[in-house]
Design an enzyme around this catalytic site. Sequence first.
Site, PDB file in Angstrom:
ATOM      1  N   ARG A 167     -11.973  -3.795  -7.802  1.00  0.00           N
ATOM      2  CA  ARG A 167     -11.935  -4.566  -6.970  1.00  0.00           C
ATOM      3  C   ARG A 167     -13.608  -4.820  -6.300  1.00  0.00           C
ATOM      4  NH1 ARG A 167      -8.031  -2.359  -2.243  1.00  0.00           N
ATOM      5  NH2 ARG A 167     -10.039  -0.936  -1.941  1.00  0.00           N
ATOM      6  N   PHE A 221       0.736  -0.966  -0.418  1.00  0.00           N
ATOM      7  CA  PHE A 221      -0.026   0.270   0.126  1.00  0.00           C
ATOM      8  C   PHE A 221       1.523   0.934   0.044  1.00  0.00           C
ATOM      9  CE2 PHE A 221      -3.378   3.212   2.188  1.00  0.00           C
ATOM     10  CZ  PHE A 221      -4.764   3.137   1.097  1.00  0.00           C
ATOM     11  N   TYR A 224     -11.788  -1.052   9.987  1.00  0.00           N
ATOM     12  CA  TYR A 224     -12.528  -0.807   9.431  1.00  0.00           C
ATOM     13  C   TYR A 224     -12.837  -1.673   8.202  1.00  0.00           C
ATOM     14  CZ  TYR A 224     -10.072   2.471   6.640  1.00  0.00           C
ATOM     15  OH  TYR A 224      -9.083   3.072   6.359  1.00  0.00           O
ATOM     16  N   LYS A 225     -11.906  -2.727   8.231  1.00  0.00           N
ATOM     17  CA  LYS A 225     -12.354  -3.435   6.552  1.00  0.00           C
ATOM     18  C   LYS A 225     -12.869  -4.923   6.779  1.00  0.00           C
ATOM     19  CE  LYS A 225      -8.371  -1.545   4.458  1.00  0.00           C
ATOM     20  NZ  LYS A 225      -8.504  -1.207   3.434  1.00  0.00           N
ATOM     21  N   ASP A 251       1.552  -5.731   7.417  1.00  0.00           N
ATOM     22  CA  ASP A 251       0.553  -5.099   7.737  1.00  0.00           C
ATOM     23  C   ASP A 251      -1.044  -6.200   6.834  1.00  0.00           C
ATOM     24  OD1 ASP A 251      -1.931  -3.469   7.048  1.00  0.00           O
ATOM     25  OD2 ASP A 251      -0.123  -2.146   6.097  1.00  0.00           O
TER      26      ASP A 251
END
Lengths: 406, 406
Positions: free
Chosen positions: A366, A114, A217-218, A192
């Site tokens: 995605r 990321f 939050y995913k 990560d």
Amino acid sequence: MDSLADFRNRFVHSPHDDLIYLDGNSLGRQPAAVGQVIEQVVNREWGERLIRGWNEGWLDISGSVGDLIGELLGARSGEVILAENTSACLYKAAVAALRSQPEKSNVLTDSENFPSDIQILRSACDSAGFHHKVTVVDTSSASDPTGALLAAVDDSTALISLSHVSYKAGWRWNLKEINEAAAKVDALTLWDFSHSVGAVPIDVQSDGVTLAVGCTYKYLNGGPGAPAFIYLRSDQDHLANPITGWFGTAEPFSFDASSPPASGIQRFLTGTPHVVSAALIRPGVEMLLEAGMDRVYEKSVGLSQRFIELCDQRLSPLGFEVRSPRDPQRRGSHVAVFHPDAQAVGLALINEKSVIPDFRPPDLLRFGFAPLYTSFTDVDSTVDRIVELVEDGGVDRWRNETPLVP
Amino acid sequence: MDSLADFRNRFVHSPHDDLIYLDGNSLGRQPAAVGQVIEQVVNREWGERLIRGWNEGWLDISGSVGDLIGELLGARSGEVILAENTSACLYKAAVAALRSQPEKSNVLTDSENFPSDIQILRSACDSAGFHHKVTVVDTSSASDPTGALLAAVDDSTALISLSHVSYKAGWRWNLKEINEAAAKVDALTLWDFSHSVGAVPIDVQSDGVTLAVGCTYKYLNGGPGAPAFIYLRSDQDHLANPITGWFGTAEPFSFDASSPPASGIQRFLTGTPHVVSAALIRPGVEMLLEAGMDRVYEKSVGLSQRFIELCDQRLSPLGFEVRSPRDPQRRGSHVAVFHPDAQAVGLALINEKSVIPDFRPPDLLRFGFAPLYTSFTDVDSTVDRIVELVEDGGVDRWRNETPLVP
């Protein structure tokens, strides 16, 4: 057949649309139990108990919710704590790691990590106080990303830091393989878990993970901007938090500027915990624990394999192409699909077909499959709606739109 | 007479007790409008709009709420942003300041600064990459704290960092005087407004403030662990965020690890904004703006002066002693009172008399007067209840209790 099907109703669904939400890899749906948490933490605790809340559960909230996340990771109690956001946590963990490696110069990551993580690693090098530099291995078109990465590992490697599952293609590293290669040259690893926790199996003990961060939050469904977490194996006493604030000290309420760091993972705290948003993380994690990561992962693979098969059969002829690894062991729980007009396809799906994927520039869509609230029917319907959209000319209608957030 | 009296009913009050809450300097009461914010941000936006929220207001929430706080400070739009917690913000601001002062060695603060701030300044010195050291000037018993501090300022001073209002005694520095003294030796100043914002007047422009941080859960009533803020004067282009994550870059959604820092205050962001807890800050700040800081401050002085007078008259004979400055211009909105058994007095007040002050070791009680929800009757009743308690022997009943959080 789908033993997790009932969990779907334990999430909030809008009465206003027939939404298929395939962006749980970016922001998870809201657990229905969030309403009770708000009632408790906002209405009762903040509203009525006020400052007394600190003696009635708030003080340890970073650790108690951290421990729940730790259960998902196979961690021991006291090895996971909530703090700030993923980037800030990564910074703290990376600086800590680099300061323990003053004689080695190189921080390895890869081009598919990321972007914020890569930037943070550079910031960490600037702050660690030695002469560390970040090397970004280009794995963007590598047929063997692991081989490409490991070829760059040598005695100068201080730290290898990677996203367990990559945000774009969904490539998944083998934790154990990388950790073992790092150990051979006395390098540390810093993972990560943002795109993997709550979706694919992680066992920090058998996988040999010493240091990791992640987002809540995913797939953990903690809500927009929920605090992140740090995992630190309990034997890593030599790693010190570079941002030592009162909540990371042994006795924050002694109000003594010489209070030493706390002994466990608590030392990686800095300021006051985000009580309200920390509390909102609990219901999503509890559902994952109740479901069990084995079943969650089994369904994740089932959903994404089905989607890939349907893409190959029905979407390939329309110009789409699966760009995620086909081996489920090398993939997370989202599937990246190429289309030359990916952004327009995505906007058309959102605005005309009530399907939410997301777009990553320049040409990838995605599709995220959060097993607790995504059904196999959702997968089939998504492909149906994409076909309808393309055949109907819907893509053309959105070609000139560019939202702030893609 | 009290033109702000009606604001009291715009905060949540428990139906279960007749509470006098004098700890708004630690955690402010909940604005009644928080319920509507939850309905909007949690129920509607997260619950139903999901990821679309980023294009419907979330993206700029750190800046839009920051601008509201900026209005309280006399700042220009685009000079204040929400981020993490006060300690993390102080770290970012301090490292930025120190890296712009590589040739000066000294960071000045005072012994009455919040302990976390002193620790963070030390962390910042370790990360800035030069040879800065923190000097803590002992002002604990100084008759003239300003004189004591300024005597330590010299050409080696890189940075002066202080709490505008001190957390214990409530001493208030003259911003302009310190800023001007710093400017004379080309030192920067970094203020912590945690105990002053929303309670006493601040005008960053006329006061010459270039860099500050602050807390939002005290007089701003943002809720437990609400994000903090950073103020950076817009002409300070040379100051760089040491923790550069995606939200601090010019184009976070280009997903490009070489995206340069954002141009304005946004560059001091790091990770994903805490959307839910950021939104909860808005109602409290809006009420302060509606009330106007002139009226808020006038009432703050009125409340605390009345309390001090009653302490002198009625509590001094019982062993209490006011330890805050008597000049309101040298004081914040809380009053510190010495008692040899301060902790027991505090616990007795909380548990037997429904008055909440707080305790700071070893022997101080703090009584905070948040003007929007504290009445003059509250002040009188508090003193009445303290007298009753002491005469009734209540202090003895709590002498052996020590809660986790004092």
